[in-house]
Design a protein around this motif. Structure first.
Motif, PDB file in Angstrom:
ATOM      1  N   TRP A 103      -9.827  -4.544   1.533  1.00  0.00           N
ATOM      2  CA  TRP A 103      -8.434  -4.024   1.085  1.00  0.00           C
ATOM      3  C   TRP A 103      -8.629  -2.593   1.296  1.00  0.00           C
ATOM      4  N   LEU A 104      -7.232  -2.226   1.390  1.00  0.00           N
ATOM      5  CA  LEU A 104      -6.804  -0.742   1.725  1.00  0.00           C
ATOM      6  C   LEU A 104      -6.228  -0.188   0.392  1.00  0.00           C
ATOM      7  N   GLU A 105      -6.545   1.130  -0.025  1.00  0.00           N
ATOM      8  CA  GLU A 105      -5.999   1.642  -1.044  1.00  0.00           C
ATOM      9  C   GLU A 105      -4.306   1.988  -0.621  1.00  0.00           C
ATOM     10  N   ALA A 106      -3.474   1.580  -1.647  1.00  0.00           N
ATOM     11  CA  ALA A 106      -1.937   2.164  -1.339  1.00  0.00           C
ATOM     12  C   ALA A 106      -1.790   3.182  -2.254  1.00  0.00           C
ATOM     13  N   GLU A 107      -0.667   3.873  -1.934  1.00  0.00           N
ATOM     14  CA  GLU A 107      -0.233   5.161  -2.842  1.00  0.00           C
ATOM     15  C   GLU A 107       0.631   4.507  -3.988  1.00  0.00           C
ATOM     16  N   ILE A 108       0.430   5.358  -4.921  1.00  0.00           N
ATOM     17  CA  ILE A 108       0.976   4.777  -6.321  1.00  0.00           C
ATOM     18  C   ILE A 108       1.750   6.014  -6.809  1.00  0.00           C
ATOM     19  N   ALA A 109       3.114   5.833  -7.194  1.00  0.00           N
ATOM     20  CA  ALA A 109       3.793   6.863  -7.830  1.00  0.00           C
ATOM     21  C   ALA A 109       3.727   6.713  -9.419  1.00  0.00           C
ATOM     22  N   PRO A 110       3.689   7.889  -9.975  1.00  0.00           N
ATOM     23  CA  PRO A 110       3.767   7.921 -11.315  1.00  0.00           C
ATOM     24  C   PRO A 110       5.046   7.012 -11.872  1.00  0.00           C
TER      25      PRO A 110
END
Ligand SMILES: Nc1nc2c(c(=O)[nH]1)N[C@H]1C(S)=C(S)[C@@H](COP(=O)(O)O)O[C@H]1N2
Ligand SMILES: [Mo]
Length: 408
Positions: free
Chosen positions: A340-347
């Motif tokens: 698994w790769l970490e994705a970016e997540i917006a607030p």
């Protein structure tokens, strides 16, 4: 099911609204027509045509879901809000800010009868981006299947709702110590037209009702709410089953016990209190009311089946939401869940708004790949790769969404 073709044909016949005619005259928007002038079939067609891009799951009652790649916007456009009706669509053609009344009664010191104008003038107006999801979203993927609308992924949306806080209105009415639960009522007739039954009447515990993000809304995305989504007034109770968000809202009865209205009891919006084997008949007394919905996410771009070049980076993105929790992390896999790769997540724009996630991905060589997406909430609970606990009515399916990608 021929339903989808039927919708396409009808949309053609009535020409997407503007070119629609009745008695040889152009038909303006439904609610500008004099009452009694609208033949039922045409009214239904006109309503369906307001949601042209959606997939029809059923016409009686009207239920429509959104193809997942059309849910890419941060704020879901009103024309793409899914539709979940239990009964008929009420005639709201004569509704106005002055004549539409909401009553608050029951375990309160001061029962209230408020017009929409009263709501607008007497309480603080707020706009919040709030997600509404049907608890049956994903039902289609359970095996054995459950009766009811066969929602795949598109029973979800997140729009900007404007109205007043439910908590402010309840506070004005003055909750008594005996207040335990709300009971919501709307103007939509029961499916058969039986005047003694409600299409649906659900509620929430007072603690949830007093949460400041519940809105009594008269507008969405800066405009009137679409008729199919509850014009002129609806409740939005985010994070819990969409069925708590009463459309065409007319009454909130504050009760001293758990509400027992239409679709509060039996198998409706309930899950087994303990895990059961697929297909088990669960005694009603072992079913518990669904509260916060589980962590979930969607891949809204690219569309499944896309072709990309091997070795070239492309963007995968979507939204994640988590009931009463927050989204803490987002991961994607291109090798069937091995890594698994970490994705970016917006607030979130505000609490209870879905959150944008995004990842840049590269496929190493030609071939068939899948992108799997997995969200994790603030309690460290993640989406399962397969359907979660089977339940008799097919609720709360939050399995990971996956799309097919061809590297060619
Ligand atoms: N009056 C009324 N409110 C209702 C319903 C309904 O049938 N009648 N359906 C509920 C259900 S089950 C869901 S999931 C949401 C869906 O809201 P939407 O149709 O605006 O997407 O509305 C809820 N509120
Ligand atoms: Mo629902």
């Amino acid at each position: 099911m021929v339903a989808k073709n039927k919708l396409a044909r009808r949309s053609f016949l009535i020409g997407g609204g503007a070119a629609a005619t009745i008695f040889g005259l152009p038909v303006p928007f439904l609610r500008n027509l004099a009452p009694g002038l609208v033949p039922i079939a045409l009214a239904q067609d006109t309503l369906l045509a307001t949601k042209q891009e959606l997939t029809l799951l059923g016409e009686r009652p009207i239920n429509m879901e959104v193809p997942v790649h059309l849910l890419d916007d941060d704020i879901t456009p009103s024309t793409r809000l899914f539709v979940r009706n239990n009964g008929q669509v009420p005639d709201v053609s004569q509704a106005s800010d002055e004549n539409w009344m909401l009553s608050i009664d029951g375990e309160v010191d001061q029962p209230l009868a408020l017009s929409i104008a009263d709501l607008k003038n007497n309480f603080e107006n707020v706009t919040l981006q709030l997600q509404i999801e049907c608890a049956g979203n994903g039902r289609r993927f359970y095996s054995p299947g459950a009766p009811g609308n066969q929602w795949t992924l598109g029973g979800i949306g997140c729009a900007a709702w404007t109205g007043v806080r439910l908590s402010d209105v309840l506070a004005q009415a003055g909750l008594r110590n005996s207040a335990a639960y709300t009971a919501h009522y709307g103007a939509d007739p029961y499916l058969t037209g039986d005047p003694d039954r409600d299409a649906i009447s659900r509620g929430v515990p007072i603690a949830k009702a007093m949460e400041e993000h519940n809105i009594i809304a008269w507008a969405v995305n800066g405009e009137d709410i679409p008729v199919l989504n509850g014009y002129p007034l609806r409740l939005v109770v985010p994070g819990w089953p969409g069925s708590c968000s009463q459309k065409w809202l007319t009454r909130i009865w504050v009760r001293d016990q758990v509400h027992d209205g239409e679709k509060m009891s039996g198998t409706s919006y309930r899950l087994p209190a303990y895990p059961v084997a697929p297909g088990t008949e669960v005694p009603t007394e072992d079913l518990a009311i669904i509260e916060s919905l589980p962590i979930k996410s969607l891949i809204t771009a690219p569309e499944t089946g896309v072709q990309v070049a091997p070795g070239e980076t492309f963007n995968v993105r979507g939204h994640a939401w988590a009931g009463d929790q927050d989204v803490a992390a987002m991961h994607v896999s291109i090798d069937f869940g091995k890594t698994w790769l970490e994705a970016e997540i917006a607030p979130p724009a505000n609490r209870y708004a879905w959150q944008r996630w995004s990842a840049n991905i590269r496929l190493p060589n030609v071939g068939y790949f899948e992108v799997w997406a997995r969200a994790t909430d603030s309690q460290n609970v993640s989406q399962p790769p397969v359907t979660p606990g089977w339940n008799p009515s097919g609720y709360n399916n939050n399995m990971q969404h996956r799309i097919a990608v061809f590297a060619v």
